[in-house]
Design a protein around this motif. Structure first.
Motif, short mmCIF file in Angstrom:
data_model
loop_
_atom_site.label_atom_id
_atom_site.label_comp_id
_atom_site.label_asym_id
_atom_site.label_seq_id
_atom_site.Cartn_x
_atom_site.Cartn_y
_atom_site.Cartn_z
N TRP A 63 0.81 -1.33 0.07
CA TRP A 63 -0.15 0.04 -0.12
C TRP A 63 0.91 1.15 -0.20
O TRP A 63 1.80 1.36 0.95
CB TRP A 63 -1.00 -0.20 1.16
CG TRP A 63 -1.66 -1.21 1.23
CD1 TRP A 63 -1.76 -2.21 2.08
CD2 TRP A 63 -2.65 -1.68 0.30
NE1 TRP A 63 -2.62 -3.28 1.98
CE2 TRP A 63 -3.26 -2.85 0.72
CE3 TRP A 63 -3.12 -1.28 -1.13
CZ2 TRP A 63 -4.11 -3.80 0.05
CZ3 TRP A 63 -3.88 -2.20 -1.57
CH2 TRP A 63 -4.45 -3.13 -1.28
N GLY A 64 0.70 2.05 -1.09
CA GLY A 64 1.55 3.24 -1.21
C GLY A 64 2.79 3.25 -1.90
O GLY A 64 3.28 4.11 -2.17
N VAL A 67 1.08 -0.53 -4.76
CA VAL A 67 -0.42 -0.01 -5.17
C VAL A 67 -0.28 1.43 -4.70
O VAL A 67 -0.32 1.67 -3.51
CB VAL A 67 -1.38 -0.84 -4.64
CG1 VAL A 67 -2.65 -0.20 -4.92
CG2 VAL A 67 -1.42 -2.28 -5.11
N TRP A 69 -0.93 5.19 -3.56
CA TRP A 69 -2.16 5.96 -3.23
C TRP A 69 -2.48 6.88 -4.43
O TRP A 69 -1.82 7.49 -5.19
CB TRP A 69 -1.82 6.79 -1.76
CG TRP A 69 -1.46 5.94 -0.87
CD1 TRP A 69 -0.19 6.18 -0.12
CD2 TRP A 69 -2.34 4.97 -0.27
NE1 TRP A 69 -0.13 5.37 1.07
CE2 TRP A 69 -1.50 4.49 0.96
CE3 TRP A 69 -3.30 4.34 -0.50
CZ2 TRP A 69 -1.73 3.71 1.83
CZ3 TRP A 69 -3.70 3.21 0.44
CH2 TRP A 69 -3.11 2.81 1.73
N TRP A 73 -6.37 1.33 -9.64
CA TRP A 73 -5.38 0.25 -9.55
C TRP A 73 -6.50 -0.86 -10.23
O TRP A 73 -7.89 -0.75 -10.21
CB TRP A 73 -5.39 -0.04 -7.98
CG TRP A 73 -4.69 -1.51 -7.68
CD1 TRP A 73 -3.99 -2.16 -8.46
CD2 TRP A 73 -5.14 -2.24 -6.83
NE1 TRP A 73 -3.53 -3.31 -7.86
CE2 TRP A 73 -4.34 -3.53 -7.01
CE3 TRP A 73 -6.26 -2.16 -5.70
CZ2 TRP A 73 -4.54 -4.51 -5.90
CZ3 TRP A 73 -6.32 -3.26 -4.65
CH2 TRP A 73 -5.55 -4.58 -4.97
N THR A 75 -7.07 -3.56 -9.35
CA THR A 75 -7.62 -4.54 -8.27
C THR A 75 -7.42 -6.11 -8.31
O THR A 75 -8.25 -6.88 -8.36
CB THR A 75 -9.20 -4.06 -7.86
OG1 THR A 75 -9.22 -2.73 -8.10
CG2 THR A 75 -9.59 -4.55 -6.58
N PRO A 107 -7.36 3.50 -4.24
CA PRO A 107 -6.95 3.62 -2.70
C PRO A 107 -6.31 5.05 -2.42
O PRO A 107 -5.49 5.32 -2.97
CB PRO A 107 -6.09 2.28 -2.68
CG PRO A 107 -5.62 1.88 -4.09
CD PRO A 107 -6.40 2.69 -4.91
N THR A 108 -6.80 5.14 -1.20
CA THR A 108 -6.08 6.49 -0.50
C THR A 108 -6.09 5.97 1.02
O THR A 108 -6.82 5.09 1.40
CB THR A 108 -6.77 7.95 -0.71
OG1 THR A 108 -8.16 7.72 0.16
CG2 THR A 108 -7.07 7.90 -2.06
N GLU A 109 -5.24 7.01 1.72
CA GLU A 109 -4.92 6.69 3.29
C GLU A 109 -6.20 6.98 3.98
O GLU A 109 -6.53 6.68 4.78
CB GLU A 109 -3.81 7.23 3.48
CG GLU A 109 -2.43 6.82 2.97
CD GLU A 109 -1.14 7.63 3.65
OE1 GLU A 109 -0.71 7.04 4.68
OE2 GLU A 109 -1.06 8.62 3.03
N TRP A 112 -11.55 4.66 0.06
CA TRP A 112 -11.28 3.86 -1.14
C TRP A 112 -12.46 4.53 -2.02
O TRP A 112 -13.63 4.64 -1.51
CB TRP A 112 -11.38 2.72 -1.08
CG TRP A 112 -10.13 1.99 -0.63
CD1 TRP A 112 -9.35 2.42 0.53
CD2 TRP A 112 -9.43 1.01 -1.14
NE1 TRP A 112 -8.08 1.59 0.83
CE2 TRP A 112 -8.09 0.68 -0.27
CE3 TRP A 112 -9.58 -0.04 -2.18
CZ2 TRP A 112 -7.23 -0.29 -0.38
CZ3 TRP A 112 -8.59 -0.98 -2.54
CH2 TRP A 112 -7.43 -1.08 -1.66
N ALA A 141 -11.47 1.27 4.18
CA ALA A 141 -10.48 0.14 4.69
C ALA A 141 -10.54 -0.07 5.83
O ALA A 141 -10.65 0.93 6.72
CB ALA A 141 -8.95 0.50 3.75
N LEU A 171 -4.89 -5.37 4.91
CA LEU A 171 -6.04 -4.47 4.81
C LEU A 171 -7.42 -5.34 4.18
O LEU A 171 -7.04 -6.12 3.36
CB LEU A 171 -5.99 -3.23 3.90
CG LEU A 171 -5.03 -1.91 4.36
CD1 LEU A 171 -5.06 -1.03 3.25
CD2 LEU A 171 -5.37 -1.59 5.60
#
Length: 353
Positions: A63-64, A67, A69, A73, A75, A107-109, A112, A141, A171
């Protein structure tokens, strides 16, 4: 020893194939680094199908990094992850028509974005075009245990909904799908009753009873019950028709229909009907049904058991004990100890219902 195809025949064979097929014909199949998988879930009469490829963490930061941020994606790995809905659904609160969709995510922190694209035959997200989106919804998430390979699974399955959960690299992202289960089932019933079930009693009775339990399409269900009876009159379809008549305010006709049902019921059917009345709190009605069962089916060992239970519910332990003793004399050997125990309870003034 390997057999060789003659050169002229090989050339002729290849010449008949398209260029892509010619190239494929020269290759062999080997295991995929990210193997293909499929998960399918029935939700009532609807179905959700997910086909995807399963990349591995392989000691990488996912993550980040692997994939990023804030970027679209695929997926999964390789070609599109494809979600297919057999019926119209509501996804995360927004409508989505039946069909197949390429699944993409951003995806973001902080949250999503889940994208269902009409381009479901694409290769990953490389040719992704936002103008071809069928739906975008927000999802959240949550932290989860380690998961080496990307996994989709279903959770929180109900009669009209389920969560599709993406799980990978610590996640999870749940996506809720909801269907109009009753409408889908009703449409399916109508369709099924145009097939072979229309010639028999059972399918119409099942349909009528489903509508009765759901309190839906009651007049149509009465028609189904009547068709079932015309195909073959039975206790089951007469009972369902009686209940439908009662529910639609036709009490006199309901009672008449139930009398017809009781007249042709066997010992087990009368016994079960009496137990149903007991469960509904209609003790007097249950006593009447059990007395009828004793009169109509004197050779069945369990008929007095039912009557004794109903009499016990009325507080008449003396007659209940006498009826239970009659059953004791007819009961099979493997039931006698049980029946004797009930006799003892009744003679001690204990309710056995």
């Amino acid at each position: 020893m390997h057999r060789r195809i003659p050169g002229a025949l090989l050339a002729l064979t290849l010449a008949t194939l398209p260029a892509a097929a010619q190239r494929q014909a020269q290759n062999i199949l080997l295991p995929d680094v990210s193997p293909r998988a499929e998960v399918r879930q029935a939700v009532g009469m609807a179905e959700i199908d997910v086909v995807y490829c399963r990349p591995a963490v392989n000691d990488r930061e996912v993550w980040g990094a692997l994939v990023p941020w804030g970027q679209v994606w695929r997926t999964g790995a390789n070609e599109n992850t494809v979600v297919t809905l057999s019926h119209d659904a509501v996804v995360q609160g927004s409508p989505l028509a039946a069909g197949s969709y390429g699944l993409h995510t951003i995806p973001t922190e902080s949250g999503w974005t889940v994208i269902f694209s009409n381009d479901h035959n694409a290769w990953g997200s490389f040719a992704y075009d936002e103008s071809h989106d069928a739906l975008r919804v927000a999802a959240s998430a949550r932290e989860a245990g380690p998961q080496e390979r990307l996994e989709f699974r279903f959770e929180n399955l109900d009669e009209d909904s389920a969560d599709l959960v993406l799980h990978w690299a610590g996640l999870e992202v749940p996506i809720t799908f909801t269907f109009d289960a009753d409408a889908i089932t009703l449409a399916s019933i109508r369709d099924q009753l145009t097939g072979l079930p229309q010639f028999f009693w059972m399918g119409y009775t099942q349909a009528a009873n489903w509508a009765l339990q759901k309190d839906l399409a009651l007049e149509e269900a009465l028609g189904w019950a009547e068709t079932s009876i015309q195909n073959e009159e039975r206790f089951e379809n007469l009972q369902v028709k009686s209940q439908l008549l009662e529910k639609t305010g036709k009490s006199a006709e309901a009672a008449e229909t139930m009398d017809r049902a009781l007249a042709i019921a066997n010992a087990a059917q009368l016994h079960n009907y009496g137990r149903t009345l007991l469960g509904q709190g209609d003790v007097d009605g249950a006593v009447a049904v059990f007395r009828r069962n004793v009169a109509q089916n004197p050779d069945a060992w369990f008929v007095e058991v039912g009557l004794a239970r109903a009499l016990s519910a009325q507080g008449d332990f003396a007659e209940a004990a006498e009826q239970m003793k009659v059953s004791l004399g007819k009961a099979p050997e493997n039931q006698k100890a049980y029946i004797q125990g009930l006799v003892d309870q009744l003679e001690a003034g204990q309710d056995i219902n």
